[in-house]
Scaffold this motif. Sequence first.
Motif, PDB file in Angstrom:
ATOM      1  N   LYS A 145     -11.112  14.304   9.952  1.00  0.00           N
ATOM      2  CA  LYS A 145     -10.755  12.916  10.249  1.00  0.00           C
ATOM      3  C   LYS A 145     -11.525  11.934   9.374  1.00  0.00           C
ATOM      4  N   GLU A 146     -12.835  12.080   9.335  1.00  0.00           N
ATOM      5  CA  GLU A 146     -13.650  11.048   8.680  1.00  0.00           C
ATOM      6  C   GLU A 146     -13.494  11.051   7.164  1.00  0.00           C
ATOM      7  N   ILE A 147     -13.430  12.222   6.557  1.00  0.00           N
ATOM      8  CA  ILE A 147     -13.221  12.263   5.109  1.00  0.00           C
ATOM      9  C   ILE A 147     -11.822  11.752   4.776  1.00  0.00           C
ATOM     10  N   GLY A 148     -10.864  12.045   5.649  1.00  0.00           N
ATOM     11  CA  GLY A 148      -9.519  11.508   5.458  1.00  0.00           C
ATOM     12  C   GLY A 148      -9.519   9.990   5.436  1.00  0.00           C
ATOM     13  N   TYR A 149     -10.230   9.362   6.387  1.00  0.00           N
ATOM     14  CA  TYR A 149     -10.296   7.904   6.424  1.00  0.00           C
ATOM     15  C   TYR A 149     -11.022   7.341   5.199  1.00  0.00           C
ATOM     16  N   ILE A 150     -12.128   7.984   4.817  1.00  0.00           N
ATOM     17  CA  ILE A 150     -12.913   7.495   3.678  1.00  0.00           C
ATOM     18  C   ILE A 150     -12.073   7.515   2.402  1.00  0.00           C
ATOM     19  N   PHE A 151     -11.389   8.625   2.158  1.00  0.00           N
ATOM     20  CA  PHE A 151     -10.527   8.718   0.987  1.00  0.00           C
ATOM     21  C   PHE A 151      -9.450   7.637   1.017  1.00  0.00           C
ATOM     22  N   LEU A 152      -8.805   7.480   2.173  1.00  0.00           N
ATOM     23  CA  LEU A 152      -7.707   6.518   2.276  1.00  0.00           C
ATOM     24  C   LEU A 152      -8.195   5.096   2.068  1.00  0.00           C
ATOM     25  N   VAL A 153      -9.325   4.745   2.673  1.00  0.00           N
ATOM     26  CA  VAL A 153      -9.872   3.391   2.543  1.00  0.00           C
ATOM     27  C   VAL A 153     -10.117   3.036   1.086  1.00  0.00           C
ATOM     28  N   PHE A 154     -10.717   3.948   0.334  1.00  0.00           N
ATOM     29  CA  PHE A 154     -11.054   3.627  -1.047  1.00  0.00           C
ATOM     30  C   PHE A 154      -9.876   3.807  -2.005  1.00  0.00           C
ATOM     31  N   LEU A 155      -8.935   4.653  -1.664  1.00  0.00           N
ATOM     32  CA  LEU A 155      -7.696   4.711  -2.449  1.00  0.00           C
ATOM     33  C   LEU A 155      -6.920   3.406  -2.304  1.00  0.00           C
ATOM     34  N   LEU A 156      -6.900   2.872  -1.095  1.00  0.00           N
ATOM     35  CA  LEU A 156      -6.245   1.579  -0.870  1.00  0.00           C
ATOM     36  C   LEU A 156      -6.928   0.481  -1.678  1.00  0.00           C
ATOM     37  N   LEU A 157      -8.256   0.540  -1.748  1.00  0.00           N
ATOM     38  CA  LEU A 157      -9.004  -0.449  -2.521  1.00  0.00           C
ATOM     39  C   LEU A 157      -8.629  -0.376  -4.002  1.00  0.00           C
ATOM     40  N   ILE A 158      -8.595   0.844  -4.546  1.00  0.00           N
ATOM     41  CA  ILE A 158      -8.280   1.036  -5.963  1.00  0.00           C
ATOM     42  C   ILE A 158      -6.875   0.529  -6.288  1.00  0.00           C
ATOM     43  N   PHE A 159      -5.896   0.951  -5.500  1.00  0.00           N
ATOM     44  CA  PHE A 159      -4.507   0.610  -5.825  1.00  0.00           C
ATOM     45  C   PHE A 159      -4.160  -0.841  -5.488  1.00  0.00           C
ATOM     46  N   SER A 160      -4.839  -1.418  -4.524  1.00  0.00           N
ATOM     47  CA  SER A 160      -4.586  -2.834  -4.236  1.00  0.00           C
ATOM     48  C   SER A 160      -5.103  -3.713  -5.369  1.00  0.00           C
ATOM     49  N   ASN A 161      -6.119  -3.247  -6.076  1.00  0.00           N
ATOM     50  CA  ASN A 161      -6.622  -3.986  -7.238  1.00  0.00           C
ATOM     51  C   ASN A 161      -5.817  -3.700  -8.496  1.00  0.00           C
ATOM     52  N   LEU A 162      -5.214  -2.527  -8.567  1.00  0.00           N
ATOM     53  CA  LEU A 162      -4.352  -2.211  -9.706  1.00  0.00           C
ATOM     54  C   LEU A 162      -3.017  -2.937  -9.621  1.00  0.00           C
ATOM     55  N   PHE A 163      -2.531  -3.129  -8.392  1.00  0.00           N
ATOM     56  CA  PHE A 163      -1.220  -3.775  -8.190  1.00  0.00           C
ATOM     57  C   PHE A 163      -1.414  -5.018  -7.321  1.00  0.00           C
ATOM     58  N   ILE A 164      -2.081  -6.007  -7.888  1.00  0.00           N
ATOM     59  CA  ILE A 164      -2.466  -7.210  -7.145  1.00  0.00           C
ATOM     60  C   ILE A 164      -1.254  -7.971  -6.611  1.00  0.00           C
ATOM     61  N   LYS A 165      -0.177  -8.004  -7.388  1.00  0.00           N
ATOM     62  CA  LYS A 165       0.994  -8.797  -7.001  1.00  0.00           C
ATOM     63  C   LYS A 165       1.956  -8.043  -6.076  1.00  0.00           C
ATOM     64  N   ALA A 166       1.713  -6.777  -5.885  1.00  0.00           N
ATOM     65  CA  ALA A 166       2.613  -5.975  -5.047  1.00  0.00           C
ATOM     66  C   ALA A 166       2.408  -6.295  -3.566  1.00  0.00           C
ATOM     67  N   SER A 167       3.451  -6.077  -2.779  1.00  0.00           N
ATOM     68  CA  SER A 167       3.357  -6.256  -1.330  1.00  0.00           C
ATOM     69  C   SER A 167       2.317  -5.297  -0.753  1.00  0.00           C
ATOM     70  N   LYS A 168       1.444  -5.826   0.097  1.00  0.00           N
ATOM     71  CA  LYS A 168       0.405  -4.977   0.681  1.00  0.00           C
ATOM     72  C   LYS A 168       0.992  -3.879   1.571  1.00  0.00           C
ATOM     73  N   LYS A 169       2.095  -4.202   2.212  1.00  0.00           N
ATOM     74  CA  LYS A 169       2.751  -3.187   3.030  1.00  0.00           C
ATOM     75  C   LYS A 169       3.229  -2.030   2.157  1.00  0.00           C
ATOM     76  N   ILE A 170       3.801  -2.368   1.011  1.00  0.00           N
ATOM     77  CA  ILE A 170       4.283  -1.338   0.089  1.00  0.00           C
ATOM     78  C   ILE A 170       3.124  -0.527  -0.466  1.00  0.00           C
ATOM     79  N   VAL A 171       2.027  -1.208  -0.798  1.00  0.00           N
ATOM     80  CA  VAL A 171       0.848  -0.502  -1.321  1.00  0.00           C
ATOM     81  C   VAL A 171       0.308   0.461  -0.279  1.00  0.00           C
TER      82      VAL A 171
END
Length: 378
Positions: A145-171
């Motif tokens: 559970k915890e490693i799953g959350y950690i990976f997801l949290v930081f993957l979201l951070l990386i891709f939200s910065n790569l695709f700044i203009k994209a819809s957050k729901k889509i990201v």
Amino acid sequence: MNNTKQLNAKRFFGLDLLRVLAVSMILFSHTSWIYNSNGILGKLQDISGFLGIELFIVLSGFLIGGILYKQFLSGSYTLKEASIFVYRRLLRLLPTYYLVILINTVIFISFGFSISGIWKYFLLLQNFASPVSSFFPESWSLPVKEIGYIFLVFLLLIFSNLFIKASKKIVFLSVTVGFMILLFFLKINYDIFSTNLDLRLWSFNVRSVVIYRIDSVLIGVLFGCFYQNYKEFVLSKRTLFLSVGILLFLMLLLCVVVFKFRLTNASWFWNILCLPLVSLAICMFFPFLLHLERPSEAIGNLISFVCRISYSVYLLHYSCILFLLKYLIDTTNFSIWQLNLFTILYLLITVSSSYLLYTYFEKPINEYRTKTFKLNGR
């Protein structure tokens, strides 16, 4: 995001009931060590332990996923915000977990057992890509559970910065699904190269290994996201969702019992599809449970009590309590009534010890955690 309060949504009786069911099933499964169960009882205990852990994993994904989804959409999602989310989560779990690791270490050393590789437990790496050792084996689901959350949290951070203009729901959706696809290919790779034909080894090598199980957490996360977007629809169609969940379980039962899918003739079923389908089936029960009302105050209070101590029960019940009882009391020649009394003793010690651990250690730390973040406006 800075002004977003941590979601402390009202407790749902149905979900609390599910937690109680899960912890009860796990306790029941581990009594097999007391009774040396075989036959139908042994199989029931195996299934009970299997489903109990799966309930915890998927339910956690559903609840934490809903919180993460709301926070991700609510404003800026920076490294600081992502780190705080992870820190809050780990502060909730790790202090009590570390204490129990130390208790187990003392027990293992006292009995002359090896504690090599114990450092992995402190980093939640004990079963990252290989089976967990005999030291504190029931802890395997926590890293999932915890490693799953950690990976997801930081993957979201990386891709939200790569695709700044994209819809957050889509990201959010794209990152979560993309992560699941990657894990799906890891399972395919395992199935291609594995020669394992034994279900007990499968339980250690696949079911209990982080890289093959994070997808179950993510299925819960996705359903939490779906619920946040379509609450009225989900609750209005709760009977339909329940029916789909029952049908999925019946389909899985049909595959195993009627069509006799085994690792020898259907390894793809066990290695790739079985666990995600179980997770999906569990999700289908959530809408019905979310709408379930407590039948009485007494029952509600009992369920709430068990929920409060459930994490302590999870940590203490097996390696600490049952291990010590089995080694201190020889039950080899016990009659069935003596075994029943031994089981009652085991359950009483487990509940009372868990209550003490919760009251005097886990609860104060949680209160400190809540107070600290409130002072910081988070």
